[in-house]
Design a protein around this motif. Structure first.
Motif, PDB file in Angstrom:
ATOM      1  N   PRO A 154      36.305  49.270  98.629  1.00  0.00           N
ATOM      2  CA  PRO A 154      35.163  48.549  98.156  1.00  0.00           C
ATOM      3  C   PRO A 154      34.233  48.224  99.173  1.00  0.00           C
ATOM      4  O   PRO A 154      32.961  48.187  98.921  1.00  0.00           O
ATOM      5  CB  PRO A 154      35.533  47.290  97.529  1.00  0.00           C
ATOM      6  CG  PRO A 154      37.142  47.561  97.411  1.00  0.00           C
ATOM      7  CD  PRO A 154      37.768  48.564  98.052  1.00  0.00           C
ATOM      8  N   LEU A 155      34.768  47.921 100.396  1.00  0.00           N
ATOM      9  CA  LEU A 155      33.806  47.483 101.537  1.00  0.00           C
ATOM     10  C   LEU A 155      32.917  48.751 101.771  1.00  0.00           C
ATOM     11  O   LEU A 155      31.704  48.732 101.904  1.00  0.00           O
ATOM     12  CB  LEU A 155      34.522  47.211 102.791  1.00  0.00           C
ATOM     13  CG  LEU A 155      33.664  46.264 103.724  1.00  0.00           C
ATOM     14  CD1 LEU A 155      32.924  45.439 103.269  1.00  0.00           C
ATOM     15  CD2 LEU A 155      34.547  46.455 105.042  1.00  0.00           C
ATOM     16  N   ILE A 156      33.493  50.119 102.004  1.00  0.00           N
ATOM     17  CA  ILE A 156      32.735  51.182 102.211  1.00  0.00           C
ATOM     18  C   ILE A 156      31.783  51.614 101.093  1.00  0.00           C
ATOM     19  O   ILE A 156      30.762  51.955 101.490  1.00  0.00           O
ATOM     20  CB  ILE A 156      33.632  52.392 102.562  1.00  0.00           C
ATOM     21  CG1 ILE A 156      34.570  51.955 103.933  1.00  0.00           C
ATOM     22  CG2 ILE A 156      33.059  53.811 102.691  1.00  0.00           C
ATOM     23  CD1 ILE A 156      35.692  53.175 104.334  1.00  0.00           C
ATOM     24  N   GLY A 157      32.345  51.438  99.834  1.00  0.00           N
ATOM     25  CA  GLY A 157      31.482  51.516  98.744  1.00  0.00           C
ATOM     26  C   GLY A 157      30.269  50.846  98.960  1.00  0.00           C
ATOM     27  O   GLY A 157      29.334  51.065  98.528  1.00  0.00           O
ATOM     28  N   GLY A 158      30.510  49.433  99.072  1.00  0.00           N
ATOM     29  CA  GLY A 158      29.320  48.645  99.097  1.00  0.00           C
ATOM     30  C   GLY A 158      28.251  49.033 100.311  1.00  0.00           C
ATOM     31  O   GLY A 158      26.863  48.994  99.947  1.00  0.00           O
ATOM     32  N   ALA A 159      28.860  49.289 101.321  1.00  0.00           N
ATOM     33  CA  ALA A 159      27.974  49.654 102.415  1.00  0.00           C
ATOM     34  C   ALA A 159      27.020  50.894 102.168  1.00  0.00           C
ATOM     35  O   ALA A 159      25.997  51.246 102.386  1.00  0.00           O
ATOM     36  CB  ALA A 159      28.680  49.718 103.737  1.00  0.00           C
TER      37      ALA A 159
END
Length: 506
Positions: A154-159
């Motif tokens: 989710p963090l990579i997706g958000g970034a």
């Protein structure tokens, strides 16, 4: 038989297969944050969105056992390299998919590639590390990549979504594959001991269709989107196929799935732990991601950052579990990890996310650490109870537990949330019946409904939705905590015969 000398390249091999495995787990969760953006870009219906997310873990759960046994027949190296190539191509197709049906088709290909990679990784680790202690450490490091990959998704997706279009969440796999393929080509041993015999493709199809039909029926039944007769019919087809598959396995001299593995309590305990721990992790992450975005108004990136304690702690859990199991025994470590995660879930149920202070990050970290120790302990239990020649079968069983856990975790958490949310939602006076029905489905629907009402009524509905969702997430986390507590007792009983396993009992 004199023990073989350990492979001098074994840690490099581990590094290569861990890199191969990373994009497979990233793709399980990277879409959680990308859903709103993707839905609007492709004008996808709600059903299409669910299939885009779910076809991946579902199909993978069905494909893992057949692919694991195929790897035992033709060699891990071949299947792994083919899987990497398919995964890379499918990532490009998914990134540039012009509409939802084509994106779903690309996700099917991704699942096929991923299902070829996953059991091979476990099989290669099991065969490369003969020494018990080293294998515990290697499985721990592998578990770290799994837990951290799924958590960082989710963090990579958000970034990525802050800077690029939605296709970038798939395109990121391509450079990884371009590096990993040649590395695995050079490092993995060309000569492998393989199981003789043909590969029963009919049984594979039966298993895949049976699993997909059963899980689809569970989803459709709870979501109440399909008439009950249709749901029951699909469920009956699924259960018939799975029963037939099991009968064929039990009668066959060379079964695709060695069901005798289930006669070992350590393997049963490991699989139950894998399903429950990965299901809880996926469900809790999805719940929190929604709570943070819808109730507290954070951006996808901020929501990802808030969840960092879970991810960071989950990354530590793997190696810690390997070391702890060596010192205190598997049973103590497995049970303690479940008790701690149960406590952390209960704490989070009562916590105030508006004012997290230090309590919430500490509870999140405790949950991430204990669940990832639990997952690694399940690996050690399963792989320790299997002989070297059963490695592929045992690895695919365990990986099936993970995938099923994630898929069912998201399904059951989602369904449970919808029911509890509808019961807790107290709508203001004067909302038309049709809109009230829509709002009661989920917090996302509350926001859609609010746009169709006047400013005051819209604001009142959103306020009611936030209150209902906070209540829902408390009920949900409390229920998960109780389940973990019950699981502790079960695992304690199942692992009582589990002593350190001899290298072979033949």
């Amino acid at each position: 038989m004199s023990p073989r000398l350990p492979d001098p390249k074994r840690w490099l091999v581990l590094l290569a297969v861990m890199l191969a495995f990373l994009p497979v787990v990233l793709d399980m969760t990277i879409l959680h944050v990308a859903v709103p953006t993707l839905t609007q870009a492709l004008e996808a219906s709600n059903t299409q969105v669910l299939w885009i997310i779910d076809i991946y873990p579902l199909l993978m759960a069905g494909l893992l056992v057949p692919m694991g046994t195929l790897a035992d027949r033709v060699g891990n190296r071949r299947i792994l390299l083919s899987g990497l190539a398919i995964f890379g191509v499918a990532s490009v197709l998914a990134a540039f998919a012009p509409n939802a049906p084509l994106l779903i088709a690309a996700r099917v290909l991704l699942a096929a590639g991923g299902a070829m990679i996953m059991p091979c990784v476990l099989g290669i680790i099991r065969r490369t590390f003969e020494d018990e202690t080293e294998r515990g450490l290697a499985l721990g490091l592998w578990g770290t990549v799994g837990a951290a990959g799924a958590a960082v998704g989710p963090l990579i997706g958000g970034a990525l979504l802050e800077h690029f279009w939605w296709g970038s969440v798939f395109l990121i796999n391509v450079p990884v594959m371009a590096v990993v393929l040649p590395v695995c080509w050079f490092l993995l041993p060309r000569r492998e001991t393989i199981t003789q015999g043909h590969w029963p493709i009919g049984q594979a199809v039966m298993l895949i269709l049976g699993m997909i039909a059963t899980v689809y029926a569970i989803k459709a039944g709870f979501a109440a989107k399909q008439p009950l007769t249709v749901v029951l019919l699909i469920l009956a087809i699924g259960i018939c196929m799975l029963s037939l598959f099991i009968r064929i396995q039990l009668r066959s001299a060379t079964p695709m799935l060695d069901l005798s593995l289930f006669s070992r309590p350590a393997i049963v305990a490991g699989i139950i732990m894998a399903i429950v721990a990965s299901g809880s992790l996926a469900g809790v992450e999805l719940t929190l991601a929604q709570e943070l975005q819808y109730v507290l108004g954070k951006t996808p990136l901020q929501a990802g950052i808030f969840l960092i304690p879970i991810m960071a702690a989950a990354a530590l859990g793997g190696p810690v579990a390997g070391w702890l199991s060596g010192r205190f025994g598997l049973r103590a470590v497995a049970c303690l990890s479940l008790v701690v995660s149960s406590g952390a879930l209960a704490g989070l149920a009562a916590a105030d996310f508006d004012d997290p202070g230090l309590v919430v990050p500490i509870l999140l970290a405790a949950l991430g650490l204990s669940l990832s120790i639990g997952l690694t302990a399940s690996s050690i239990a399963i792989m320790g109870a299997a002989d070297a020649h059963e490695a592929g079968a045992a690895g695919s069983l365990e990986a099936t537990g993970y995938e099923l856990g994630s898929g069912l975790g998201i399904t059951l958490f989602g369904v449970f949330m919808s029911v509890v949310f509808g019961r807790n939602l107290a709508l203001p006076e004067g909302v038309p019946d049709l809109l009230a029905e829509q709002a009661a489905l989920s917090i996302g629907d509350v926001y859609i409904t609010a746009q169709q009402l006047g400013a005051d009524q819209g604001a009142a509905i959103i306020a009611a939705g936030k209150v209902a969702f906070s209540a829902t997430h408390s009920v949900l986390l409390t229920t998960a905590a109780v389940l973990m507590g019950l699981l502790t007792i079960l695992v304690y009983c199942l692992l009582h015969q589990s002593r350190p396993v001899r290298a072979s009992h033949h």
